[in-house]
Design a protein around this motif. Structure first.
Motif, PDB file in Angstrom:
ATOM      1  N   ASN A 166      -4.317  -3.740   6.088  1.00  0.00           N
ATOM      2  CA  ASN A 166      -2.695  -4.236   5.532  1.00  0.00           C
ATOM      3  C   ASN A 166      -1.788  -4.068   6.711  1.00  0.00           C
ATOM      4  O   ASN A 166      -0.800  -4.952   7.010  1.00  0.00           O
ATOM      5  CB  ASN A 166      -2.554  -3.281   4.369  1.00  0.00           C
ATOM      6  CG  ASN A 166      -1.221  -4.132   3.837  1.00  0.00           C
ATOM      7  OD1 ASN A 166      -1.188  -5.275   3.460  1.00  0.00           O
ATOM      8  ND2 ASN A 166      -0.175  -3.172   3.499  1.00  0.00           N
ATOM      9  N   TYR A 167      -1.723  -2.706   7.713  1.00  0.00           N
ATOM     10  CA  TYR A 167      -0.986  -2.547   8.643  1.00  0.00           C
ATOM     11  C   TYR A 167      -0.963  -3.877   9.502  1.00  0.00           C
ATOM     12  O   TYR A 167      -0.115  -4.326  10.066  1.00  0.00           O
ATOM     13  CB  TYR A 167      -1.257  -1.309   9.318  1.00  0.00           C
ATOM     14  CG  TYR A 167      -0.769  -0.211   8.435  1.00  0.00           C
ATOM     15  CD1 TYR A 167       0.273  -0.015   7.666  1.00  0.00           C
ATOM     16  CD2 TYR A 167      -1.692   1.019   8.636  1.00  0.00           C
ATOM     17  CE1 TYR A 167       0.668   1.155   7.063  1.00  0.00           C
ATOM     18  CE2 TYR A 167      -1.227   2.247   8.071  1.00  0.00           C
ATOM     19  CZ  TYR A 167      -0.273   2.321   7.149  1.00  0.00           C
ATOM     20  OH  TYR A 167       0.067   3.353   6.634  1.00  0.00           O
ATOM     21  N   THR A 169       0.832  -1.303  -0.016  1.00  0.00           N
ATOM     22  CA  THR A 169       0.083  -0.143  -0.041  1.00  0.00           C
ATOM     23  C   THR A 169       0.985   0.988  -0.112  1.00  0.00           C
ATOM     24  O   THR A 169       2.131   0.927   0.355  1.00  0.00           O
ATOM     25  CB  THR A 169      -1.159   0.067   1.205  1.00  0.00           C
ATOM     26  OG1 THR A 169      -0.145   0.168   2.366  1.00  0.00           O
ATOM     27  CG2 THR A 169      -1.845  -1.318   1.128  1.00  0.00           C
ATOM     28  N   TYR A 182       1.259   5.229   1.475  1.00  0.00           N
ATOM     29  CA  TYR A 182       0.728   6.411   2.613  1.00  0.00           C
ATOM     30  C   TYR A 182       1.509   7.388   2.131  1.00  0.00           C
ATOM     31  O   TYR A 182       2.780   7.522   1.913  1.00  0.00           O
ATOM     32  CB  TYR A 182       1.340   5.956   4.048  1.00  0.00           C
ATOM     33  CG  TYR A 182       1.047   7.049   4.802  1.00  0.00           C
ATOM     34  CD1 TYR A 182      -0.406   7.331   5.295  1.00  0.00           C
ATOM     35  CD2 TYR A 182       1.837   7.985   5.376  1.00  0.00           C
ATOM     36  CE1 TYR A 182      -0.541   8.356   6.131  1.00  0.00           C
ATOM     37  CE2 TYR A 182       1.691   8.909   6.438  1.00  0.00           C
ATOM     38  CZ  TYR A 182       0.247   9.283   6.627  1.00  0.00           C
ATOM     39  OH  TYR A 182       0.127  10.291   7.266  1.00  0.00           O
ATOM     40  N   ILE A 194      -0.378  -1.457  -6.182  1.00  0.00           N
ATOM     41  CA  ILE A 194      -0.862  -0.884  -4.934  1.00  0.00           C
ATOM     42  C   ILE A 194      -2.184  -1.066  -4.604  1.00  0.00           C
ATOM     43  O   ILE A 194      -3.185  -0.935  -5.557  1.00  0.00           O
ATOM     44  CB  ILE A 194      -0.701   0.627  -5.232  1.00  0.00           C
ATOM     45  CG1 ILE A 194       0.863   1.063  -5.641  1.00  0.00           C
ATOM     46  CG2 ILE A 194      -1.127   1.480  -3.816  1.00  0.00           C
ATOM     47  CD1 ILE A 194       1.745   0.738  -4.406  1.00  0.00           C
ATOM     48  N   HIS A 197      -6.775  -0.423   4.058  1.00  0.00           N
ATOM     49  CA  HIS A 197      -5.317   0.381   4.278  1.00  0.00           C
ATOM     50  C   HIS A 197      -4.797  -0.139   5.868  1.00  0.00           C
ATOM     51  O   HIS A 197      -3.725  -0.622   5.817  1.00  0.00           O
ATOM     52  CB  HIS A 197      -5.204   2.016   4.130  1.00  0.00           C
ATOM     53  CG  HIS A 197      -3.733   2.228   4.182  1.00  0.00           C
ATOM     54  ND1 HIS A 197      -3.008   2.307   3.037  1.00  0.00           N
ATOM     55  CD2 HIS A 197      -2.911   2.780   5.011  1.00  0.00           C
ATOM     56  CE1 HIS A 197      -2.116   2.919   3.031  1.00  0.00           C
ATOM     57  NE2 HIS A 197      -2.037   3.194   4.478  1.00  0.00           N
ATOM     58  N   TYR A 257       4.439  -1.317   2.995  1.00  0.00           N
ATOM     59  CA  TYR A 257       3.653  -0.138   2.645  1.00  0.00           C
ATOM     60  C   TYR A 257       4.953   0.816   2.202  1.00  0.00           C
ATOM     61  O   TYR A 257       6.039   0.790   2.926  1.00  0.00           O
ATOM     62  CB  TYR A 257       2.877   0.551   3.742  1.00  0.00           C
ATOM     63  CG  TYR A 257       3.414   0.536   5.044  1.00  0.00           C
ATOM     64  CD1 TYR A 257       4.125   1.570   5.575  1.00  0.00           C
ATOM     65  CD2 TYR A 257       3.217  -0.700   6.044  1.00  0.00           C
ATOM     66  CE1 TYR A 257       4.585   1.442   6.907  1.00  0.00           C
ATOM     67  CE2 TYR A 257       3.788  -0.711   7.271  1.00  0.00           C
ATOM     68  CZ  TYR A 257       4.533   0.364   7.804  1.00  0.00           C
ATOM     69  OH  TYR A 257       5.072   0.413   8.799  1.00  0.00           O
ATOM     70  N   ALA A 313       8.159   3.588   6.027  1.00  0.00           N
ATOM     71  CA  ALA A 313       7.727   2.779   4.980  1.00  0.00           C
ATOM     72  C   ALA A 313       8.158   1.253   5.670  1.00  0.00           C
ATOM     73  O   ALA A 313       9.196   1.191   6.477  1.00  0.00           O
ATOM     74  CB  ALA A 313       8.398   2.943   3.740  1.00  0.00           C
TER      75      ALA A 313
END
Length: 398
Positions: A263-264, A11, A13, A68, A260, A270, A279
């Motif tokens: 995913n973390y 992803t 940010y 992405i 999003h 990311y 990142a």
């Protein structure tokens, strides 16, 4: 020791670091614009977007060929940027990165007349998920938090987002505020539910280091027993309204979890661009964490050069295992042995010792390859997570 069968989902940010003023509880990398001659100041949009794109160009070799899955524009107050600036930013990102057709693209926004008038433009620019920092629908609570909007503006912003066509809308709320009663906290929740957002993020006010509240704590915070009662009452009220409690502070309608943030929490990769952005990138030989310089002026000055990188480091296997558990144990549905191996590139045997110790204490249970925090584990989550900390000698010198 790391061995990945496939790279984790990736992803993006994007950090836009400016706010009108710094909130006393905020420990994010945000910077107050202030006023100039009594007028609202605005960020240097064109210059900063140029810097973001130069930053992205330098990071492309790290993730070449990877798709992405989501984009999150956070801050700061990203809605201080005009719709035209956001449109340019997203257009240039599309030109450089392969976004999936279903990519979730989130913009954080704060209530306020100027920002609300921009919602139509943000949607046209390509934003398909809006996250509104409401915090409370009670003006006295907002004043105690140092927010610049009032209750009327909060309501108006939420309605304006709906009118602009944002069906994928998140509302941020806070509880355990100075002098807040249980009834007041539930009133905020009820008002938010009535607006039928797809997602609710409901956070307890915590006093963080390097904030104004840390040096000058607010008076009359609710005691622990009242906070615990608030938590239980909020959980009951929100889940009764049909929201899934899928993470410690996150509630969603079915299929509307924040991709999003998931995913973390599932230890995906990311890319981070912008002042102070972080990142996490997995490669065949391990996992790298990197971050950009924090101060916006320095960031813009250095972005066309490698000096924009504030630092980077490789995670040890023990650190990677801990970070996976730190994130994954926040999920109410638990995690799996398979996901651990996929996302860390490590065998689950690496955490078998602390997992068994946690199970013996009734903090987790194992079911068919699942690792599930129990009700006790969720209540004492920090203690549970601490059981997976790497030995001290694993992190010395990093």
């Amino acid at each position: 020791m790391f061995s990945f069968s496939a790279p984790p989902p990736l992803t993006l940010y994007i950090h836009l670091p400016w706010c009108v003023q710094k909130c006393p509880y905020c420990d994010f990398n945000s910077h107050a614009l202030g006023n100039k001659a009594g007028a609202q100041a605005y960020p240097p949009e064109a210059r900063y977007i140029d810097a973001l794109l130069a930053d992205l160009e330098q990071d492309l070799p790290r993730i070449w060929g990877r798709k992405i899955h989501s984009v999150f524009i956070g801050g700061g107050t990203p809605s201080l940027f005009s719709p035209q600036a956001i449109a340019r930013l997203l257009s240039e990102v599309h030109a450089r990165l392969p976004l999936l057709p279903t990519t979730e693209i989130t913009l954080e926004a704060n209530p306020g007349t100027v920002e609300a008038e921009h919602f139509d433009g943000y949607r046209e620019a390509g934003i398909n998920r809006l996250s509104l920092g409401i915090q409370s629908f009670e003006t006295s609570m907002l004043m105690s938090l140092g927010r610049i909007h009032n209750a009327e503006e909060a309501l108006r912003a939420a309605h304006a987002a709906r009118a602009a066509g944002f069906d994928n809308l998140n509302l941020d709320l806070m509880y355990a505020l100075p002098q807040q009663s249980i009834e007041s906290a539930l009133d905020d929740v009820d008002i938010a539910i009535a607006m039928q957002p797809a997602h609710l993020s409901i956070y307890q006010l915590t006093i963080e280091p390097n904030t104004l509240f840390h040096s000058a704590p607010p008076l009359h915070l609710p005691d622990e027993d009242i906070v615990a009662t608030m938590q239980d009452a909020i959980l009951a009220r929100v889940t009764a309204a049909g929201y899934l409690h899928y993470e410690v502070s996150a509630y969603a309608r079915p299929e509307r979890e924040c991709r999003h943030n998931l995913n973390y929490w599932q230890f995906g990769d990311y890319l981070g661009i912008g002042a102070g952005a972080h990142a996490k990138i997995s490669q065949a030989d391990g996992i790298t964490r990197l971050w950009k310089v924090k101060q916006p002026e320095e960031y813009m000055r250095k972005s066309p050069t490698p000096a924009v990188l504030g630092g980077e480091r490789q995670l040890s296997p023990a650190e990677a295992a801990f970070e996976f558990m730190l994130n994954g144990l926040r999920l109410q549905r638990g995690i799996t042995d398979k996901l651990f191996t996929q996302r860390t590139g490590l065998p689950v045997s690496l955490i078998e010792g602390p997992l068994q110790a946690a199970a013996d204490r009734g903090l987790v249970r194992r079911e068919g390859g699942m690792i599930l925090p129990t009700a006790l584990g969720r209540r004492f989550l920090n203690d549970l997570i601490a059981m997976f900390l790497p030995p001290v000698d694993e992190t010395e010198g990093t």
